[in-house]
Design a protein around this motif. Structure first.
Motif, mmCIF file in Angstrom:
data_model
loop_
_atom_site.group_PDB
_atom_site.id
_atom_site.type_symbol
_atom_site.label_atom_id
_atom_site.label_comp_id
_atom_site.label_asym_id
_atom_site.label_seq_id
_atom_site.Cartn_x
_atom_site.Cartn_y
_atom_site.Cartn_z
ATOM 1 N N VAL A 114 0.861 -1.175 0.000
ATOM 2 C CA VAL A 114 0.000 0.000 0.000
ATOM 3 C C VAL A 114 0.899 1.226 0.000
ATOM 4 C CG1 VAL A 114 -1.749 1.299 1.267
ATOM 5 C CG2 VAL A 114 -1.805 -1.201 1.288
ATOM 6 N N TYR A 115 0.661 2.128 -0.954
ATOM 7 C CA TYR A 115 1.390 3.381 -1.031
ATOM 8 C C TYR A 115 0.468 4.499 -0.569
ATOM 9 C CZ TYR A 115 4.437 0.587 -3.989
ATOM 10 O OH TYR A 115 5.260 -0.396 -4.470
ATOM 11 N N GLU A 116 1.004 5.404 0.244
ATOM 12 C CA GLU A 116 0.223 6.478 0.827
ATOM 13 C C GLU A 116 0.814 7.806 0.362
ATOM 14 O OE1 GLU A 116 -0.807 7.601 5.386
ATOM 15 O OE2 GLU A 116 -0.314 5.508 4.960
ATOM 16 N N THR A 117 -0.050 8.708 -0.118
ATOM 17 C CA THR A 117 0.411 9.998 -0.618
ATOM 18 C C THR A 117 -0.483 11.103 -0.072
ATOM 19 O OG1 THR A 117 1.009 8.914 -2.710
ATOM 20 C CG2 THR A 117 0.932 11.312 -2.718
ATOM 21 N N ASP A 118 0.143 12.155 0.512
ATOM 22 C CA ASP A 118 -0.617 13.336 0.925
ATOM 23 C C ASP A 118 -1.006 14.132 -0.308
ATOM 24 O OD1 ASP A 118 -0.764 13.161 3.717
ATOM 25 O OD2 ASP A 118 1.321 13.835 3.916
ATOM 26 N N LEU A 119 -2.235 14.597 -0.331
ATOM 27 C CA LEU A 119 -2.722 15.462 -1.402
ATOM 28 C C LEU A 119 -3.078 16.804 -0.769
ATOM 29 C CD1 LEU A 119 -5.088 12.932 -3.237
ATOM 30 C CD2 LEU A 119 -2.728 13.526 -3.839
ATOM 31 N N PRO A 120 -2.142 17.764 -0.788
ATOM 32 C CA PRO A 120 -2.365 19.044 -0.105
ATOM 33 C C PRO A 120 -3.669 19.713 -0.562
ATOM 34 C CG PRO A 120 -0.094 18.873 -0.857
ATOM 35 C CD PRO A 120 -0.844 17.707 -1.445
ATOM 36 N N GLY A 121 -4.458 20.123 0.435
ATOM 37 C CA GLY A 121 -5.723 20.783 0.156
ATOM 38 C C GLY A 121 -6.846 19.830 -0.208
ATOM 39 N N VAL A 122 -6.536 18.545 -0.371
ATOM 40 C CA VAL A 122 -7.544 17.553 -0.767
ATOM 41 C C VAL A 122 -7.727 16.515 0.327
ATOM 42 C CG1 VAL A 122 -8.151 15.756 -2.440
ATOM 43 C CG2 VAL A 122 -7.044 17.861 -3.219
ATOM 44 N N GLY A 123 -6.644 15.832 0.674
ATOM 45 C CA GLY A 123 -6.712 14.759 1.660
ATOM 46 C C GLY A 123 -5.539 13.815 1.504
ATOM 47 N N ARG A 124 -5.830 12.539 1.336
ATOM 48 C CA ARG A 124 -4.780 11.532 1.223
ATOM 49 C C ARG A 124 -5.202 10.484 0.207
ATOM 50 N NH1 ARG A 124 -1.585 9.781 6.369
ATOM 51 N NH2 ARG A 124 -0.697 11.754 5.795
ATOM 52 N N LYS A 125 -4.211 9.962 -0.529
ATOM 53 C CA LYS A 125 -4.460 8.910 -1.523
ATOM 54 C C LYS A 125 -3.736 7.649 -1.081
ATOM 55 C CE LYS A 125 -2.315 8.548 -5.531
ATOM 56 N NZ LYS A 125 -1.844 8.643 -6.898
ATOM 57 N N PHE A 126 -4.430 6.517 -1.254
ATOM 58 C CA PHE A 126 -3.861 5.205 -0.958
ATOM 59 C C PHE A 126 -3.922 4.377 -2.228
ATOM 60 C CE2 PHE A 126 -5.546 6.892 2.929
ATOM 61 C CZ PHE A 126 -4.576 6.600 3.869
ATOM 62 N N ASP A 127 -2.798 3.790 -2.622
ATOM 63 C CA ASP A 127 -2.731 2.890 -3.767
ATOM 64 C C ASP A 127 -2.428 1.490 -3.245
ATOM 65 O OD1 ASP A 127 -3.115 4.760 -5.865
ATOM 66 O OD2 ASP A 127 -1.029 5.397 -5.692
ATOM 67 N N LEU A 128 -3.278 0.547 -3.610
ATOM 68 C CA LEU A 128 -3.122 -0.834 -3.190
ATOM 69 C C LEU A 128 -2.809 -1.681 -4.410
ATOM 70 C CD1 LEU A 128 -3.550 -3.185 -1.103
ATOM 71 C CD2 LEU A 128 -5.946 -3.144 -1.796
ATOM 72 N N GLU A 129 -1.653 -2.360 -4.395
ATOM 73 C CA GLU A 129 -1.305 -3.257 -5.492
ATOM 74 C C GLU A 129 -2.175 -4.502 -5.403
ATOM 75 O OE1 GLU A 129 2.898 -3.946 -5.036
ATOM 76 O OE2 GLU A 129 3.386 -2.211 -6.273
ATOM 77 N N LEU A 130 -2.812 -4.858 -6.518
ATOM 78 C CA LEU A 130 -3.702 -6.012 -6.560
ATOM 79 C C LEU A 130 -2.989 -7.207 -7.185
ATOM 80 C CD1 LEU A 130 -6.916 -4.133 -7.744
ATOM 81 C CD2 LEU A 130 -6.230 -4.710 -5.412
ATOM 82 N N ALA A 131 -3.572 -8.374 -7.044
ATOM 83 C CA ALA A 131 -2.946 -9.615 -7.508
ATOM 84 C C ALA A 131 -2.660 -9.610 -9.002
ATOM 85 C CB ALA A 131 -3.823 -10.814 -7.147
ATOM 86 N N ASP A 132 -3.488 -8.906 -9.800
ATOM 87 C CA ASP A 132 -3.283 -8.880 -11.254
ATOM 88 C C ASP A 132 -2.367 -7.741 -11.698
ATOM 89 O OD1 ASP A 132 -4.876 -6.654 -10.937
ATOM 90 O OD2 ASP A 132 -6.454 -7.316 -12.309
ATOM 91 N N ASP A 133 -1.623 -7.155 -10.750
ATOM 92 C CA ASP A 133 -0.676 -6.054 -10.982
ATOM 93 C C ASP A 133 -1.355 -4.719 -11.277
ATOM 94 O OD1 ASP A 133 1.599 -7.590 -10.465
ATOM 95 O OD2 ASP A 133 1.694 -8.277 -12.551
ATOM 96 N N SER A 134 -2.680 -4.659 -11.191
ATOM 97 C CA SER A 134 -3.356 -3.372 -11.298
ATOM 98 C C SER A 134 -3.357 -2.739 -9.913
ATOM 99 C CB SER A 134 -4.786 -3.555 -11.820
ATOM 100 O OG SER A 134 -5.561 -4.285 -10.900
ATOM 101 N N LEU A 135 -3.901 -1.532 -9.812
ATOM 102 C CA LEU A 135 -3.949 -0.843 -8.532
ATOM 103 C C LEU A 135 -5.359 -0.374 -8.235
ATOM 104 C CD1 LEU A 135 -0.972 0.392 -9.910
ATOM 105 C CD2 LEU A 135 -0.853 0.922 -7.505
ATOM 106 N N ALA A 136 -5.723 -0.432 -6.971
ATOM 107 C CA ALA A 136 -6.941 0.208 -6.489
ATOM 108 C C ALA A 136 -6.470 1.474 -5.802
ATOM 109 C CB ALA A 136 -7.678 -0.694 -5.515
ATOM 110 N N SER A 137 -7.002 2.610 -6.223
ATOM 111 C CA SER A 137 -6.625 3.886 -5.635
ATOM 112 C C SER A 137 -7.822 4.461 -4.904
ATOM 113 C CB SER A 137 -6.175 4.876 -6.715
ATOM 114 O OG SER A 137 -5.005 4.405 -7.347
ATOM 115 N N VAL A 138 -7.577 4.887 -3.680
ATOM 116 C CA VAL A 138 -8.621 5.475 -2.850
ATOM 117 C C VAL A 138 -8.172 6.877 -2.478
ATOM 118 C CG1 VAL A 138 -9.922 5.273 -0.708
ATOM 119 C CG2 VAL A 138 -9.182 3.203 -1.913
#
Length: 161
Positions: free
Chosen positions: A3-27
């Motif tokens: 899981v990768y976590e990124t601050d988004l100034p003025g917005v919030g925070r983004k989380f990227d989760l690597e999935l089994a098929d090498d795609s990503l779910a981004s929240v």
């Protein structure tokens, strides 16, 4: 799983989760609690927005995913009174060769070892269907058997004998 976590100034925070098929779910979680869910085929690709949730909706979905409503089990470690047998639901696709055949003609039991214990057709459930019961596309087979037998049933329904 990373899981990768990124601050988004003025917005919030983004989380990227690597999935089994090498795609990503981004929240993306906004400061006000709103939540956006994206699926990205790979890290450099733009995401397809799947959901845009209010804070309350996001919290409820998070609870569901966390298991507050239903806790899944590791089926490989599951012990039940049926021994190695499990019950599975198998959809009969529109192009399946068994559509239009009776249970006997489909040779499900003979070729796979599974036993069809019910058929779900639209909103009707037909328990213990007889050998002369005709299968339709879009029916759902409720069958009992081992994992290997269910794999054979999936192959039979999808690809044929």
């Amino acid at each position: 799983m990373t899981v990768y976590e990124t601050d988004l100034p003025g917005v919030g925070r983004k989380f990227d989760l690597e999935l089994a098929d090498d795609s990503l779910a981004s929240v993306v979680i906004h400061h006000d609690g709103r939540c956006e869910l994206y699926k990205r085929p790979h890290r450099e690709a733009n995401g397809e927005k799947l959901l845009d949730l209010t804070g309350e909706e996001a919290n409820k979905l998070g609870s569901i995913l966390e298991g507050a409503y239903f806790e899944s089990v590791n089926v490989d470690e599951l012990t039940v009174p049926l021994g190695d047998a499990i019950i599975e639901w198998i959809d009969i696709p529109e192009d399946s060769h068994i559509a239009g055949q009776t249970l006997e003609e489909s040779k499900i039991k003979r070729q796979t070892g599974t036993t069809v214990i019910a058929i779900q057709r639209d909103t009707e459930t037909i328990p213990n269907p007889g050998a002369d019961f005709e299968l339709h596309s879009e029916d759902i087979l409720v069958a009992i058997g081992t994992r290997e037998e269910h794999a054979a049933l999936d192959d039979l329904v999808e690809r044929g004998p």
